[in-house]
Structure formats: C-alpha cells, structure tokens
Design an enzyme around this catalytic site. Structure first.
Site, PDB file in Angstrom:
ATOM      1  N   TYR A  41      -5.510 -17.690   5.696  1.00  0.00           N
ATOM      2  CA  TYR A  41      -5.250 -16.578   4.731  1.00  0.00           C
ATOM      3  C   TYR A  41      -5.585 -16.934   3.361  1.00  0.00           C
ATOM      4  O   TYR A  41      -6.094 -16.137   2.755  1.00  0.00           O
ATOM      5  CB  TYR A  41      -3.596 -16.741   4.864  1.00  0.00           C
ATOM      6  CG  TYR A  41      -2.965 -15.630   3.726  1.00  0.00           C
ATOM      7  CD1 TYR A  41      -2.992 -14.156   4.474  1.00  0.00           C
ATOM      8  CD2 TYR A  41      -2.494 -15.921   2.933  1.00  0.00           C
ATOM      9  CE1 TYR A  41      -2.630 -13.310   3.362  1.00  0.00           C
ATOM     10  CE2 TYR A  41      -1.918 -15.071   1.743  1.00  0.00           C
ATOM     11  CZ  TYR A  41      -1.951 -13.558   2.379  1.00  0.00           C
ATOM     12  OH  TYR A  41      -1.541 -12.735   1.607  1.00  0.00           O
ATOM     13  N   GLY A  67       0.627  -1.191   0.129  1.00  0.00           N
ATOM     14  CA  GLY A  67      -0.017   0.029  -0.057  1.00  0.00           C
ATOM     15  C   GLY A  67       0.639   1.389   0.082  1.00  0.00           C
ATOM     16  O   GLY A  67       0.583   2.200  -0.538  1.00  0.00           O
TER      17      GLY A  67
HETATM   18  N1  LIG Z   1       4.196  -9.094   0.904  1.00  0.00           N
HETATM   19  C1  LIG Z   1       3.886 -10.004  -0.015  1.00  0.00           C
HETATM   20  O1  LIG Z   1       4.678 -11.123  -0.324  1.00  0.00           O
HETATM   21  C2  LIG Z   1       2.306 -10.311  -0.348  1.00  0.00           C
HETATM   22  C3  LIG Z   1       2.002 -11.290  -1.099  1.00  0.00           C
HETATM   23  C4  LIG Z   1       0.604 -11.478  -1.493  1.00  0.00           C
HETATM   24  C5  LIG Z   1      -0.260 -10.710  -0.887  1.00  0.00           C
HETATM   25  N2  LIG Z   1       0.098  -9.628  -0.328  1.00  0.00           N
HETATM   26  C6  LIG Z   1      -1.016  -8.826   0.323  1.00  0.00           C
HETATM   27  O2  LIG Z   1      -0.718  -7.413   0.218  1.00  0.00           O
HETATM   28  C7  LIG Z   1      -1.593  -6.777   1.308  1.00  0.00           C
HETATM   29  C8  LIG Z   1      -0.668  -5.886   1.872  1.00  0.00           C
HETATM   30  O3  LIG Z   1       0.533  -6.480   2.843  1.00  0.00           O
HETATM   31  P1  LIG Z   1       1.879  -6.248   2.750  1.00  0.00           P
HETATM   32  O4  LIG Z   1       2.743  -7.347   2.375  1.00  0.00           O
HETATM   33  O5  LIG Z   1       2.008  -5.011   2.107  1.00  0.00           O
HETATM   34  O6  LIG Z   1       1.902  -6.152   4.461  1.00  0.00           O
HETATM   35  P2  LIG Z   1       2.237  -5.250   5.451  1.00  0.00           P
HETATM   36  O7  LIG Z   1       3.676  -4.369   4.965  1.00  0.00           O
HETATM   37  O8  LIG Z   1       2.196  -5.613   6.706  1.00  0.00           O
HETATM   38  O9  LIG Z   1       1.042  -4.015   5.293  1.00  0.00           O
HETATM   39  C9  LIG Z   1      -0.221  -4.408   5.682  1.00  0.00           C
HETATM   40  C10 LIG Z   1      -0.982  -3.187   5.685  1.00  0.00           C
HETATM   41  O10 LIG Z   1      -2.375  -3.168   6.137  1.00  0.00           O
HETATM   42  C11 LIG Z   1      -2.737  -2.684   7.503  1.00  0.00           C
HETATM   43  N3  LIG Z   1      -3.446  -3.202   8.244  1.00  0.00           N
HETATM   44  C12 LIG Z   1      -3.312  -4.406   8.869  1.00  0.00           C
HETATM   45  N4  LIG Z   1      -4.203  -4.965   9.445  1.00  0.00           N
HETATM   46  C13 LIG Z   1      -5.218  -3.898   9.643  1.00  0.00           C
HETATM   47  C14 LIG Z   1      -6.445  -3.661  10.345  1.00  0.00           C
HETATM   48  N5  LIG Z   1      -6.831  -4.164  11.081  1.00  0.00           N
HETATM   49  N6  LIG Z   1      -6.940  -2.182  10.035  1.00  0.00           N
HETATM   50  C15 LIG Z   1      -6.390  -1.473   9.052  1.00  0.00           C
HETATM   51  N7  LIG Z   1      -5.213  -1.634   8.346  1.00  0.00           N
HETATM   52  C16 LIG Z   1      -4.625  -2.802   8.751  1.00  0.00           C
HETATM   53  C17 LIG Z   1      -1.192  -2.327   7.986  1.00  0.00           C
HETATM   54  O11 LIG Z   1      -1.445  -0.994   8.804  1.00  0.00           O
HETATM   55  P3  LIG Z   1      -0.085  -0.821   9.907  1.00  0.00           P
HETATM   56  O12 LIG Z   1       0.951  -0.002   9.053  1.00  0.00           O
HETATM   57  O13 LIG Z   1      -0.764  -0.124  10.949  1.00  0.00           O
HETATM   58  O14 LIG Z   1       0.360  -2.113  10.325  1.00  0.00           O
HETATM   59  C18 LIG Z   1      -0.412  -2.102   6.782  1.00  0.00           C
HETATM   60  O15 LIG Z   1      -0.679  -0.612   6.335  1.00  0.00           O
HETATM   61  C19 LIG Z   1      -2.177  -7.725   1.776  1.00  0.00           C
HETATM   62  O16 LIG Z   1      -3.499  -7.821   1.657  1.00  0.00           O
HETATM   63  C20 LIG Z   1      -1.235  -8.996   1.808  1.00  0.00           C
HETATM   64  O17 LIG Z   1      -2.416 -10.161   1.904  1.00  0.00           O
HETATM   65  C21 LIG Z   1       1.415  -9.539   0.202  1.00  0.00           C
END
Ligand SMILES: NC(=O)c1ccc[n+]([C@@H]2O[C@H](COP(=O)([O-])OP(=O)(O)OC[C@H]3O[C@@H](n4cnc5c(N)ncnc54)[C@H](OP(=O)(O)O)[C@@H]3O)[C@@H](O)[C@H]2O)c1
Length: 309
Positions: A188, A40
């Site tokens: 998940y 994001g």
């Molecule tokens: N990283 C990967 O390799 C990967 C692979 C496949 C899919 N994804 C998907 O990508 C998306 C983003 O994940 P990311 O990898 O960027 O992880 P991340 O760095 O942990 O970012 C997750 C974001 O979601 C927010 N969030 C988590 N719980 C929340 C809640 N209860 N209410 C509101 N916001 C919340 C977090 O807020 P805070 O900053 O406050 O923690 C953060 O801004 C997710 O949907 C994940 O499933 C990621």
C-alpha cells in the site's frame, strides 16, 4: 526504514484546524472515481449539495444507481455514472473515452478509488493489484482527462493519497513483489509513494497551464477500506482500529475545500493532510526514483506517446 526529524514533523500538525470552503461549484463538471463508498461518497454528497455536475466513476453500477437516486431526491443536480473496474486498464481507457466524448470540460478530477490488500494478487494486466488500482489506473485516467481539464477555467486534480506512503515499499526492480515477502502495508505504501511522485512530476509538467494537481490524505476515517480482506482482518479492523477512526465527513469537507477554495488556484504539486499542507516522507521526494517511476508508470499504463496540454 529511517525516519528523520523532518519526516515526523507532520505529527505536530495533526491537530491543525481544518479549512473549509463554501464557494459554489454549481455547474462545474466534477469527475470522482471510487464514488460509491467512503471518502469518494462523502465528496460527491458535498458536490451534489453544491449543485455540481457529477460523474461517478464506479465498478458497481447497481450500487452507484442507488446512491444517485438518493442524492437526486435531495439535490437538484446532474449525476452521470460511468462504470470502470480499475483493476483492468482497458476499462480505465474506456471510461476516460466515454467522459471525453460526452464532456468538453472537466473542472475537477478526484481519484479516490483504492484498496488495501493483505494478500498479493496480480491483475490481468500483470501488475500487483494494489499498485495498479491505487497508482497506475489513477495515473492513466488522469493523463487521459488532461485535455478536458485544460478546457476548464482552472482544472483541479486531487489524488486521494495516504499517510500510508510513509510505510515505503517502493522498489523499482520489484514492483510486483516477486523477490520480496509481500506485506499489505508496504505494498500500500509503495502505491501511495508512486502516486505522490506522479503528483509532483505532473505538477511540474503542467506548471504553465491552468491545471493544478495535489495529493491529500483524507484522515483516518471509517470506510469500507480493507473489507476485501479475510474475516480475521475485518474483525480486527472493526473491533480495534474502528474506535480510533473518524467520521469520513471530514474527508468530504477537506476534498471540497481543495476542489473549491479560490486561494488554492495556483497551489500545485503539494501533499495535504486533510487541508494542512505537509511535507511527504523523504523517500517520496527522491528525484532519481521520481524520474524513473514516471517513465515506468507511462510504460505500465501503456502510454506510448505523451502529448501534454
Ligand atoms: N479510510 C481511510 O482512513 C483512508 C486513509 C488514507 C487513505 N485512504 C484512501 O482513500 C481512498 C478511498 O478509500 P476509502 O477509505 O474511502 O475506502 P472504501 O470505502 O473501500 O472506498 C474505496 C472506493 O474505491 C472503489 N474501488 C476499489 N477497488 C476498485 C477497482 N478495482 N475499480 C474501481 N473502483 C474500485 C470502491 O468501489 P466499491 O464501492 O465497488 O467497493 C470504493 O468506491 C483510497 O485511495 C484510500 O487509499 C483512506
């Protein structure tokens, strides 16, 4: 779970070169959930560069304010912060309400808020936490912003999904994992499977409108996902998994392409691996489960009367 040849066809496409796009989104209103970290955060950096009007939807206001002031040092753009904890459905409703009151139009909605949990937890709304944040909250938020997306010349919704949907786990008679042993990967997978199903159904319901909706896997990238889990998990993630992951800048590039590329104006109901259009796992395409999860999602999101644009 049985994997068919079709289900594994995506493996061949992984090395496909990513599409890019430099079309400007200047002046377009782009709402991004989960904008304070990882995927994001990468997309809002791109949007800021482009001069888009950004609405950061975040649970941590201080973190969001710091990011906002850093971006504004470099870019001449508008950034609004709306706080919302997606583990509380009332907060999702309030955030949507604030955006609807302030903006006539939403051009792009990107739902990136999400998590992976190794332990089963229930929200105050009574849902398994991962299922609620990844699926129900993003579904509710999307439904509440549809009228504003309709006011756009061409509204685009992108649900940040995951190859993790291939882990399965969606069981309509046990969404809260009361009857089965909870595993983080399958829970998940369940949330991401439900999300793809919603994307396909909603695309179908919106087919005569100017709104498109697609799902995308952002690549295996280095973010904070999983940091909410215990020390053992975090150590394993940093010591082992981290080396196989890529720079999340690729996720931002891919999301920007999906949000801006003119050639995708009519593309809807698809699942992208970054920018490569792929077939989701067979179980995510099951028509009967898809109809049932749509009704169940409406119920869990508390949507009692459905008024489609
Ligand atoms: N990283 C990967 O390799 C990967 C692979 C496949 C899919 N994804 C998907 O990508 C998306 C983003 O994940 P990311 O990898 O960027 O992880 P991340 O760095 O942990 O970012 C997750 C974001 O979601 C927010 N969030 C988590 N719980 C929340 C809640 N209860 N209410 C509101 N916001 C919340 C977090 O807020 P805070 O900053 O406050 O923690 C953060 O801004 C997710 O949907 C994940 O499933 C990621």
């Amino acid at each position: 779970m049985k994997y068919t040849k079709d289900d594994l066809a995506f493996l061949k496409k992984r090395k496909t070169k990513q599409h890019t796009n430099t079309e400007t989104l200047k002046g377009k209103t782009c709402v991004v959930s989960g904008a304070t970290s990882g995927v994001g955060l990468e997309i809002i950096k791109q949007l800021a560069r482009s001069g888009a009007d950004i609405v950061m939807v975040c649970r941590n206001k201080d973190k969001a304010e710091k990011i906002k002031s850093e971006l504004l040092k470099e870019h001449n753009t508008q950034i609004d912060i709306v706080t919302s904890d997606f583990s509380l459905l009332d907060e999702v409703r309030k955030a949507a309400d604030i955006i609807c009151q302030k903006y006539d139009t939403v051009d792009v909605l990107i739902n990136s808020a999400g998590l992976h949990s190794t332990k089963r937890r229930l929200t105050a709304d009574g849902n398994e936490l991962v299922f609620q944040v990844n699926h129900i909250a993003s579904f509710l938020f999307t439904m509440l912003l549809l009228d504003k997306l309709k006011n756009s010349e061409q509204g685009r919704i992108i649900q940040v999904n995951s190859e993790g949907h291939r882990f399965g786990g969606l069981n309509l008679s046990d969404l809260n994992w009361e009857k089965r042993h909870y595993t983080g990967l399958r829970a998940y997978g369940a949330s991401k499977t439900a999300q793809i199903m919603m994307v396909i159904t909603l695309a179908d319901k919106l087919k005569n409108t100017n709104i498109t909706i697609n799902a995308m896997h952002p690549g295996g990238v280095r973010t904070n996902i999983g940091n909410n889990n215990g020390l053992l998990y975090r150590t394993w993630q940093r010591a082992v998994i981290w080396h196989f992951l890529k720079d999340p800048v690729i996720s931002g590039d891919a999301l920007y392409y999906l949000a801006a590329a003119p050639e995708l104006e009519k593309t809807t109901g698809r699942y992208f691996f970054l920018t490569s259009d792929e077939k989701p796992m067979q179980h995510a395409l099951d028509v009967t489960t898809r109809a049932l999860i749509w009704d169940k999602s409406l119920e869990l999101a508390g949507i009692t009367s459905l008024k489609m644009p």
